[in-house]
Motif scaffolding. Structure first.
Motif, PDB file in Angstrom:
ATOM      1  N   LEU A 212     108.458 -25.465  67.664  1.00  0.00           N
ATOM      2  CA  LEU A 212     107.270 -26.189  67.215  1.00  0.00           C
ATOM      3  C   LEU A 212     106.285 -25.230  66.567  1.00  0.00           C
ATOM      4  O   LEU A 212     105.740 -25.513  65.498  1.00  0.00           O
ATOM      5  CB  LEU A 212     106.606 -26.912  68.397  1.00  0.00           C
ATOM      6  N   ILE A 213     106.067 -24.093  67.197  1.00  0.00           N
ATOM      7  CA  ILE A 213     105.137 -23.099  66.642  1.00  0.00           C
ATOM      8  C   ILE A 213     105.578 -22.654  65.254  1.00  0.00           C
ATOM      9  O   ILE A 213     104.771 -22.557  64.327  1.00  0.00           O
ATOM     10  CB  ILE A 213     105.021 -21.889  67.589  1.00  0.00           C
ATOM     11  N   SER A 214     106.881 -22.415  65.091  1.00  0.00           N
ATOM     12  CA  SER A 214     107.392 -21.967  63.785  1.00  0.00           C
ATOM     13  C   SER A 214     107.355 -23.083  62.747  1.00  0.00           C
ATOM     14  O   SER A 214     107.450 -22.812  61.541  1.00  0.00           O
ATOM     15  CB  SER A 214     108.824 -21.445  63.936  1.00  0.00           C
ATOM     16  N   SER A 215     107.196 -24.326  63.201  1.00  0.00           N
ATOM     17  CA  SER A 215     107.166 -25.472  62.276  1.00  0.00           C
ATOM     18  C   SER A 215     105.758 -25.822  61.816  1.00  0.00           C
ATOM     19  O   SER A 215     105.589 -26.662  60.917  1.00  0.00           O
ATOM     20  CB  SER A 215     107.789 -26.708  62.945  1.00  0.00           C
ATOM     21  N   LEU A 216     104.741 -25.212  62.415  1.00  0.00           N
ATOM     22  CA  LEU A 216     103.366 -25.595  62.124  1.00  0.00           C
ATOM     23  C   LEU A 216     103.004 -25.449  60.648  1.00  0.00           C
ATOM     24  O   LEU A 216     102.253 -26.261  60.105  1.00  0.00           O
ATOM     25  CB  LEU A 216     102.394 -24.768  62.978  1.00  0.00           C
ATOM     26  N   SER A 217     103.531 -24.426  60.011  1.00  0.00           N
ATOM     27  CA  SER A 217     103.206 -24.201  58.594  1.00  0.00           C
ATOM     28  C   SER A 217     103.710 -25.326  57.701  1.00  0.00           C
ATOM     29  O   SER A 217     103.240 -25.485  56.571  1.00  0.00           O
ATOM     30  CB  SER A 217     103.784 -22.863  58.117  1.00  0.00           C
ATOM     31  N   GLY A 218     104.653 -26.111  58.203  1.00  0.00           N
ATOM     32  CA  GLY A 218     105.200 -27.227  57.427  1.00  0.00           C
ATOM     33  C   GLY A 218     104.567 -28.558  57.783  1.00  0.00           C
ATOM     34  O   GLY A 218     105.044 -29.615  57.348  1.00  0.00           O
ATOM     35  N   ILE A 219     103.503 -28.525  58.566  1.00  0.00           N
ATOM     36  CA  ILE A 219     102.809 -29.753  58.971  1.00  0.00           C
ATOM     37  C   ILE A 219     101.517 -29.896  58.185  1.00  0.00           C
ATOM     38  O   ILE A 219     100.671 -28.995  58.168  1.00  0.00           O
ATOM     39  CB  ILE A 219     102.504 -29.749  60.483  1.00  0.00           C
ATOM     40  N   ASP A 220     101.376 -31.024  57.522  1.00  0.00           N
ATOM     41  CA  ASP A 220     100.162 -31.318  56.758  1.00  0.00           C
ATOM     42  C   ASP A 220      99.477 -32.529  57.386  1.00  0.00           C
ATOM     43  O   ASP A 220     100.091 -33.593  57.521  1.00  0.00           O
ATOM     44  CB  ASP A 220     100.493 -31.614  55.292  1.00  0.00           C
ATOM     45  N   LEU A 221      98.241 -32.354  57.791  1.00  0.00           N
ATOM     46  CA  LEU A 221      97.471 -33.449  58.387  1.00  0.00           C
ATOM     47  C   LEU A 221      96.254 -33.731  57.524  1.00  0.00           C
ATOM     48  O   LEU A 221      95.586 -32.816  57.035  1.00  0.00           O
ATOM     49  CB  LEU A 221      97.010 -33.083  59.804  1.00  0.00           C
ATOM     50  N   ASP A 222      95.958 -35.007  57.367  1.00  0.00           N
ATOM     51  CA  ASP A 222      94.798 -35.395  56.576  1.00  0.00           C
ATOM     52  C   ASP A 222      94.305 -36.745  57.067  1.00  0.00           C
ATOM     53  O   ASP A 222      95.028 -37.476  57.756  1.00  0.00           O
ATOM     54  CB  ASP A 222      95.163 -35.468  55.094  1.00  0.00           C
TER      55      ASP A 222
ATOM     56  N   GLU B 137      98.908 -21.434  69.983  1.00  0.00           N
ATOM     57  CA  GLU B 137      99.133 -21.433  68.531  1.00  0.00           C
ATOM     58  C   GLU B 137      98.825 -22.786  67.900  1.00  0.00           C
ATOM     59  O   GLU B 137      98.338 -22.857  66.763  1.00  0.00           O
ATOM     60  CB  GLU B 137     100.582 -21.040  68.227  1.00  0.00           C
ATOM     61  N   VAL B 138      99.104 -23.857  68.622  1.00  0.00           N
ATOM     62  CA  VAL B 138      98.794 -25.198  68.118  1.00  0.00           C
ATOM     63  C   VAL B 138      97.280 -25.372  68.025  1.00  0.00           C
ATOM     64  O   VAL B 138      96.750 -25.874  67.030  1.00  0.00           O
ATOM     65  CB  VAL B 138      99.404 -26.291  69.022  1.00  0.00           C
ATOM     66  N   ARG B 139      96.565 -24.929  69.057  1.00  0.00           N
ATOM     67  CA  ARG B 139      95.115 -25.062  69.053  1.00  0.00           C
ATOM     68  C   ARG B 139      94.487 -24.238  67.928  1.00  0.00           C
ATOM     69  O   ARG B 139      93.564 -24.693  67.248  1.00  0.00           O
ATOM     70  CB  ARG B 139      94.527 -24.650  70.405  1.00  0.00           C
ATOM     71  N   ALA B 140      94.979 -23.020  67.736  1.00  0.00           N
ATOM     72  CA  ALA B 140      94.435 -22.166  66.675  1.00  0.00           C
ATOM     73  C   ALA B 140      94.669 -22.812  65.304  1.00  0.00           C
ATOM     74  O   ALA B 140      93.777 -22.807  64.442  1.00  0.00           O
ATOM     75  CB  ALA B 140      95.083 -20.786  66.729  1.00  0.00           C
ATOM     76  N   PHE B 141      95.860 -23.362  65.112  1.00  0.00           N
ATOM     77  CA  PHE B 141      96.211 -24.030  63.854  1.00  0.00           C
ATOM     78  C   PHE B 141      95.260 -25.194  63.572  1.00  0.00           C
ATOM     79  O   PHE B 141      94.737 -25.342  62.459  1.00  0.00           O
ATOM     80  CB  PHE B 141      97.660 -24.527  63.940  1.00  0.00           C
ATOM     81  N   LEU B 142      95.009 -26.007  64.582  1.00  0.00           N
ATOM     82  CA  LEU B 142      94.174 -27.194  64.377  1.00  0.00           C
ATOM     83  C   LEU B 142      92.684 -26.872  64.327  1.00  0.00           C
ATOM     84  O   LEU B 142      91.938 -27.507  63.574  1.00  0.00           O
ATOM     85  CB  LEU B 142      94.459 -28.237  65.466  1.00  0.00           C
ATOM     86  N   VAL B 143      92.235 -25.884  65.088  1.00  0.00           N
ATOM     87  CA  VAL B 143      90.824 -25.495  65.029  1.00  0.00           C
ATOM     88  C   VAL B 143      90.473 -25.007  63.633  1.00  0.00           C
ATOM     89  O   VAL B 143      89.424 -25.358  63.069  1.00  0.00           O
ATOM     90  CB  VAL B 143      90.489 -24.422  66.082  1.00  0.00           C
ATOM     91  N   ASN B 144      91.341 -24.198  63.037  1.00  0.00           N
ATOM     92  CA  ASN B 144      91.106 -23.725  61.665  1.00  0.00           C
ATOM     93  C   ASN B 144      91.053 -24.894  60.692  1.00  0.00           C
ATOM     94  O   ASN B 144      90.199 -24.942  59.795  1.00  0.00           O
ATOM     95  CB  ASN B 144      92.212 -22.750  61.245  1.00  0.00           C
ATOM     96  N   LEU B 145      91.948 -25.855  60.874  1.00  0.00           N
ATOM     97  CA  LEU B 145      91.979 -27.028  60.004  1.00  0.00           C
ATOM     98  C   LEU B 145      90.718 -27.869  60.198  1.00  0.00           C
ATOM     99  O   LEU B 145      90.127 -28.357  59.227  1.00  0.00           O
ATOM    100  CB  LEU B 145      93.234 -27.859  60.305  1.00  0.00           C
ATOM    101  N   GLN B 146      90.286 -28.017  61.439  1.00  0.00           N
ATOM    102  CA  GLN B 146      89.086 -28.814  61.731  1.00  0.00           C
ATOM    103  C   GLN B 146      87.844 -28.204  61.106  1.00  0.00           C
ATOM    104  O   GLN B 146      86.987 -28.911  60.556  1.00  0.00           O
ATOM    105  CB  GLN B 146      88.917 -28.938  63.251  1.00  0.00           C
ATOM    106  N   ARG B 147      87.744 -26.891  61.152  1.00  0.00           N
ATOM    107  CA  ARG B 147      86.588 -26.224  60.557  1.00  0.00           C
ATOM    108  C   ARG B 147      86.590 -26.370  59.041  1.00  0.00           C
ATOM    109  O   ARG B 147      85.536 -26.543  58.420  1.00  0.00           O
ATOM    110  CB  ARG B 147      86.580 -24.748  60.958  1.00  0.00           C
ATOM    111  N   ARG B 148      87.771 -26.320  58.438  1.00  0.00           N
ATOM    112  CA  ARG B 148      87.859 -26.501  56.983  1.00  0.00           C
ATOM    113  C   ARG B 148      87.488 -27.921  56.593  1.00  0.00           C
ATOM    114  O   ARG B 148      86.903 -28.154  55.533  1.00  0.00           O
ATOM    115  CB  ARG B 148      89.273 -26.172  56.488  1.00  0.00           C
TER     116      ARG B 148
END
Length: 230
Positions: A61-71, A111-122
Motif C-alpha cells: 500500500l505504501i509503495s502504491s501511494l504515488s499512484g493514488i490521485d484524490l480530488d 506514510e499514509v498520514r504524511a501523504f494525505l497531510v501534504n495533500l490536505q495542505r495543498r
C-alpha cells in the motif's frame, strides 16, 4: 499568511462531515472531508487486493501511494463536495461497513498520514476552508484560528450511524456498528502517529443531547465569535 481555516476534529460518527459541509456552504468556504480521504485509501486497498484474509499488505500500500490521485468535485445537484479516487466518484462506496472496518487501521500508517497531510495542505490554497478529521487542529493546521472538537458517547454515535446505514438500504446491525465505533475510538486515540486528541485551544462541543440543527447553531456561534475577534 495562513488562510481562514476552520478545523473540526472529533470522534467518528459525531456528524463532523455533515456539519463541516453545512458550515462551509454558509460561509462560502471550501469543505475538505479528510475522513473521506482515508476511506478512499482504504477502498483502494480493498479493490486492489491489498487486503486478504483480514490482513493488510502495508508495504505494498505504501509503495502504491504515488499512484493514488484524490480530488473533490462539486456535485451540481447537491452543491456538496464529493470525493474522486483516480478520477472515479467513490462517495457512496467509501461509506460501506467493509471500508469502515479498515479505515482506522490504515489511518495509523505513518506514510499514509504524511501523504494525505501534504495533500490536505495543498488543497487549502488561498480560500477559506472548513476541514474535518482527527488531527486537523493538532497536526494539519495547528495555527487554525478556529478549532472545534466534536464529541458524543459511543452509544449515541452508534445509533446515529446505524440509522444512516439503514436509511441507505444497506444491511448491518446496531451491535456491529457499536463494536466498530468502539474499536475505531481505541485505535484513533492510541495510535503512535497523530492520535485523536483535543487541541489545547479547541472548543469542545458535546452533541449527545443536540440534534443536527442545534449542533450547527452552536458551532456557528463559536465561529462567528472567533472570527469577529480576529
Amino acid at each position: 499568511m495562513l488562510p481562514n481555516v476552520i478545523a473540526i476534529d472529533g470522534h467518528s460518527s459525531t456528524g463532523k462531515s455533515s456539519l463541516a459541509k453545512r458550515v462551509a456552504k454558509t460561509l462560502g468556504y471550501v469543505h475538505i472531508d479528510t475522513g473521506a480521504m482515508y476511506r478512499a485509501i482504504s477502498l483502494f486497498a480493498i479493490e486492489n487486493n491489498l487486503i486478504t484474509v483480514n490482513e493488510l499488505n502495508q508495504q505494498k500500500l505504501i509503495s502504491s501511494l504515488s499512484g493514488i490521485d484524490l480530488d473533490f468535485e462539486i456535485n451540481e445537484l447537491s452543491g456538496l463536495n464529493e470525493i474522486y479516487l483516480n478520477g472515479r466518484n467513490v462517495e457512496k462506496e467509501i461509506r460501506s461497513m467493509e471500508v469502515s472496518g479498515w479505515v482506522s487501521q490504515i489511518a495509523k500508517i505513518e506514510e499514509v498520514r504524511a501523504f494525505l497531510v501534504n495533500l490536505q495542505r495543498r488543497m487549502a490554497g488561498k480560500k477559506g476552508i472548513v476541514m474535518d478529521g482527527r488531527d486537523i487542529g493538532t497536526v494539519v493546521f495547528p495555527d487554525a484560528p478556529v478549532k472545534i472538537f466534536l464529541t458524543a458517547n459511543a452509544a449515541t454515535r452508534a445509533n446515529r450511524r446505524y440509522q444512516e446505514i439503514i436509511a441507505k438500504g444497506m444491511e448491518t446491525s446496531y451491535e456491529e456498528v457499536l463494536s466498530n465505533i468502539i474499536e475505531r475510538d481505541f485505535i484513533d486515540s492510541n495510535r503512535s502517529v497523530s492520535p485523536l486528541r483535543k487541541a489545547d485551544d479547541a472548543i469542545e462541543v458535546n452533541n449527545d443531547a443536540m440534534d443536527r440543527e442545534q449542533t450547527y447553531e452552536r458551532v456557528m456561534q463559536i465561529i462567528n465569535e472567533k472570527l469577529s475577534n480576529r
